[in-house]
Design an enzyme around this catalytic site. Structure first.
Site, mmCIF file in Angstrom:
data_model
loop_
_atom_site.group_PDB
_atom_site.id
_atom_site.type_symbol
_atom_site.label_atom_id
_atom_site.label_comp_id
_atom_site.label_asym_id
_atom_site.label_seq_id
_atom_site.Cartn_x
_atom_site.Cartn_y
_atom_site.Cartn_z
ATOM 1 N N SER A 163 -5.737 2.119 3.706
ATOM 2 C CA SER A 163 -4.391 2.228 2.705
ATOM 3 C C SER A 163 -4.937 3.316 1.688
ATOM 4 O O SER A 163 -4.325 4.236 1.049
ATOM 5 C CB SER A 163 -4.218 1.090 2.080
ATOM 6 O OG SER A 163 -4.320 -0.096 2.984
ATOM 7 N N ASP A 217 -12.556 1.422 -3.091
ATOM 8 C CA ASP A 217 -12.027 1.954 -1.806
ATOM 9 C C ASP A 217 -11.528 3.751 -2.275
ATOM 10 O O ASP A 217 -12.095 4.529 -1.368
ATOM 11 C CB ASP A 217 -10.979 1.355 -1.181
ATOM 12 C CG ASP A 217 -11.025 0.005 -0.875
ATOM 13 O OD1 ASP A 217 -12.481 -0.297 -0.718
ATOM 14 O OD2 ASP A 217 -10.261 -0.904 -0.677
ATOM 15 N N GLU A 238 -1.892 1.643 -5.604
ATOM 16 C CA GLU A 238 -1.656 0.605 -4.975
ATOM 17 C C GLU A 238 -1.487 -0.496 -5.760
ATOM 18 O O GLU A 238 -0.772 -1.689 -5.412
ATOM 19 C CB GLU A 238 -3.249 0.602 -4.424
ATOM 20 C CG GLU A 238 -3.519 -0.723 -3.366
ATOM 21 C CD GLU A 238 -4.161 -0.429 -2.219
ATOM 22 O OE1 GLU A 238 -4.277 0.424 -1.824
ATOM 23 O OE2 GLU A 238 -4.264 -1.585 -1.457
HETATM 24 C C1 GLA Z 1 -10.578 -4.450 -0.926
HETATM 25 C C2 GLA Z 1 -10.000 -3.610 -2.198
HETATM 26 C C3 GLA Z 1 -11.305 -3.652 -3.001
HETATM 27 C C4 GLA Z 1 -12.283 -4.487 -3.096
HETATM 28 C C5 GLA Z 1 -12.544 -4.999 -1.545
HETATM 29 C C6 GLA Z 1 -13.452 -6.491 -1.637
HETATM 30 O O1 GLA Z 1 -11.197 -3.583 0.031
HETATM 31 O O2 GLA Z 1 -9.425 -2.762 -2.037
HETATM 32 O O3 GLA Z 1 -11.097 -3.010 -4.285
HETATM 33 O O4 GLA Z 1 -12.095 -5.586 -4.034
HETATM 34 O O5 GLA Z 1 -11.722 -5.684 -0.989
HETATM 35 O O6 GLA Z 1 -14.764 -6.011 -2.211
#
Ligand code: GLA
Length: 395
Positions: free
Chosen positions: A142, A186, A174
């Site tokens: 994503s 991410d 997001e």
């Molecule tokens: C997802 C979310 C991140 C983070 C992880 C857990 O990937 O997008 O922001 O919170 O979960 O570490």
């Protein structure tokens, strides 16, 4: 096969830009003005710490999402995906609003919306998406989609946005457009990582530093094991974890769990056992990230295994975001000779990572595949992760 999902054709490498451009030509006619790539990520350690203003240590994968794009002068945003060819989307940029676009297209449309919201004049654009990143494997497909679109839109329209700012806009897409309350990890990994390095991100200050992660030189392999259980964050369990952390911080009288650090037993003041467990995970996980960074900087990557496994145990027992296939994969990886293993990403499905001496990697695969077969589960898929570069223009 190194760098590819075992048994998967894959399109990573020099052919990827051409394939995205061909897909663009098929949909819109003519060549795109440019092709951009944004990678997925593996989080080495530091899970559910980002929205607690803590530390994370992801690295970018070679796999990711390509956006082939051209400007158009009618104010429309047109989106099509090679992976979801039946659902192209056309929407006037002026009509973009949270809820106005559903499904896969909400991620790139959300990126356009967030950039517009920040006051940048994005014009009409046609975007053709192509990807070689497994969706639902918790490797940030994503964020890669948001970041590929955000980079294409800003560079095509000559909008100068610094990478950390672009990561914040992609996250806004997001959070507010798609409606999932994720942290900043991410999008930061996709836009800020460097090849051969992991990214230490202090999610309070925003300070990012590149930490050397040369697995090959250390004689190590980091195996990504897709457990084949689809991971999704939009079902409310991620949001519930986030709320529990905020509640725990409130009970402790601190702005965020990041502020609970050195005092052993500090979280024991929380009387609610569930909140106490959630907080304990975050506090101990932050310490594990910093210890991992210390080992990597001391050229001792091979000693990180126990930290990975401790992270998994904490995510399983205290944060309760693991799933049966992940627990079995972690145990089977260890039995097959891994130095340590943990689930990666938000949890409730997706992938496990296992650190192993290169010569043990085959044993880890055999052991994990065998454990899944014994239970009648679909076979796991393997990828040898290569810490790769962040997003860039391919042509
Ligand atoms: C997802 C979310 C991140 C983070 C992880 C857990 O990937 O997008 O922001 O919170 O979960 O570490």
């Amino acid at each position: 096969m190194v760098g590819r999902w075992q048994g998967d054709g894959g399109v990573t490498g020099p052919g990827a830009a051409d394939r995205a451009a061909d897909w663009f030509a098929e949909g819109y006619g003519g060549q795109p003005e440019g092709v951009w790539h944004a990678p997925g990520r593996v989080n080495l350690i530091g899970e559910h710490t980002d929205y607690n203003e803590g530390f994370v240590l992801p690295f970018a994968l070679g796999q990711g999402v390509r956006a082939a794009a051209s400007r158009r002068d009618d104010g429309l945003l047109e989106l099509r995906s090679r992976q979801v060819p039946a659902s192209p989307v056309t929407v006037p940029l002026s009509k973009l609003a949270p809820g106005s676009v559903a499904g896969w297209a909400a991620y790139p449309a959300g990126a356009a919306w967030a950039i517009l919201q920040a006051g940048y004049p994005v014009g009409g654009t046609s975007i053709a998406i192509d990807a070689d990143l497994e969706r639902g494997a918790a490797l940030s497909s994503s964020a890669a989609l948001e970041c590929a679109a955000a980079l294409a839109l800003t560079e095509l329209h000559a909008l100068s946005v610094e990478r950390p700012g672009l990561a914040a806009l992609a996250r806004r897409a997001e959070n507010e457009f798609v409606g999932v309350p994720t942290g900043i990890m991410d999008q930061s990994a996709s836009l800020l990582c460097r090849a051969g390095h992991a990214l230490l991100l202090d999610c309070r200050s925003g300070q990012a530093s590149n930490v050397p992660l040369d697995l090959e030189a250390a004689g190590l392999v980091l195996l990504v094991i897709d457990t084949r259980v689809q991971h999704a964050l939009a079902d409310g369990r991620y949001a519930a974890r986030r709320r529990a952390c905020e509640d725990a911080a409130r009970v402790l009288g601190v702005p965020s769990l990041r502020d609970v650090t050195d005092t052993p037993g500090a979280v024991d003041q929380i009387t609610d056992p569930l909140l106490r467990r959630r907080a304990r995970h975050v506090v101990t996980e932050n310490a594990r990230v910093l210890e991992t960074v210390r080992l990597l900087r001391a050229d001792e990557a091979g000693r990180c295994g126990p930290l990975l496994t401790a992270s998994h145990v904490s995510l399983r027992d205290d944060f309760e975001v693991s799933w049966p296939q992940a627990d079995v994969a972690v145990e089977a990886a260890a039995a097959g000779g891994a130095l340590g293993a943990r689930m990666t990403g938000g949890g409730f499905g997706g992938s496990v990572i296992a650190l192993a001496e290169a010569e043990q990697a085959a044993g880890v695969r055999v052991s994990t595949s065998g454990a899944f077969a014994d239970r009648g589960w679909p076979p796991p898929r393997f990828l040898e992760a290569q810490p790769s570069a962040g997003a860039s223009r391919l042509r």
